[in-house]
Scaffold this active site. Structure first.
Site, PDB file in Angstrom:
ATOM      1  N   THR A  21       0.809  -1.217   0.000  1.00 20.43           N
ATOM      2  CA  THR A  21       0.000   0.000   0.000  1.00 20.43           C
ATOM      3  C   THR A  21       0.846   1.272   0.000  1.00 20.43           C
ATOM      4  OG1 THR A  21      -0.152   0.091   2.418  1.00 20.43           O
ATOM      5  CG2 THR A  21      -1.836  -1.199   1.270  1.00 20.43           C
ATOM      6  N   ASP A  22       0.149   2.369  -0.331  1.00 22.91           N
ATOM      7  CA  ASP A  22       0.781   3.685  -0.237  1.00 22.91           C
ATOM      8  C   ASP A  22       0.498   4.249   1.156  1.00 22.91           C
ATOM      9  OD1 ASP A  22      -1.879   4.577  -0.290  1.00 22.91           O
ATOM     10  OD2 ASP A  22      -1.764   5.284  -2.361  1.00 22.91           O
ATOM     11  N   THR A  23       0.813   5.505   1.377  1.00 13.53           N
ATOM     12  CA  THR A  23       0.639   6.094   2.707  1.00 13.53           C
ATOM     13  C   THR A  23      -0.827   6.198   3.126  1.00 13.53           C
ATOM     14  OG1 THR A  23       0.689   8.327   1.773  1.00 13.53           O
ATOM     15  CG2 THR A  23       2.772   7.422   2.596  1.00 13.53           C
ATOM     16  N   VAL A  26      -3.932   2.359   0.581  1.00 12.86           N
ATOM     17  CA  VAL A  26      -4.521   1.866  -0.667  1.00 12.86           C
ATOM     18  C   VAL A  26      -3.426   1.144  -1.454  1.00 12.86           C
ATOM     19  CG1 VAL A  26      -5.515   2.615  -2.881  1.00 12.86           C
ATOM     20  CG2 VAL A  26      -6.236   3.705  -0.739  1.00 12.86           C
TER      21      VAL A  26
END
Length: 141
Positions: A21-23, A26
């Protein structure tokens, strides 16, 4: 492992980890390429195709030639997603896969991925061997 039945699609269940995931929690868009790669690998494995053995025995490898991905809904941290893999087309030295990432049946992303067979050392395109072509044809019909 027994061969996959005719007209079968391959399904692979994947848990989304923090590293995917990103920050915002997601799934980072490029990670769908990894998920789809795993789906194709497991589809081939279910047919009895060992890619390391194929490279050693027949000097043949599969490489991605083209990928077209459409993103619909985000997958998030801890989601369980299913990667569905089917072959849409089989030619002399290419396979076209249709793949989907689904969460509880909801489409998250879909891809059309064209795979080319190449020589393991020269990376020049080569035709599928007759035995591999027959195996793939049986899975498609």
């Amino acid at each position: 492992m027994s061969p996959m039945p005719a007209n079968a699609s391959g399904d692979l269940s994947i848990r989304v980890y923090y590293e995917d995931t990103d920050t915002g929690g997601v799934v980072y868009y490029a990670n769908y390429l990894k998920f789809f790669e795993r789906g194709r690998t497991e589809w081939l494995r279910a047919l009895g195709v060992d890619q390391r053995e194929l490279a050693a025995r027949e000097q043949m490898m599969f490489v991605v030639r083209h990928a077209d991905i459409a993103y619909r809904q985000p997958a998030r941290l801890d989601d369980q997603i299913d990667i569905r893999t089917t072959v849409a087309d089989l030619r002399a030295s290419t396979l076209v896969f249709q793949q989907q990432a689904l969460r509880d049946g909801e489409l998250l992303a879909s891809a059309t991925v064209q795979i080319c067979t190449v020589h393991a050392t020269t990376f020049k395109p080569i035709r599928l061997s007759p035995s591999l072509r027959d195996l793939l044809n049986k899975a498609l019909h």
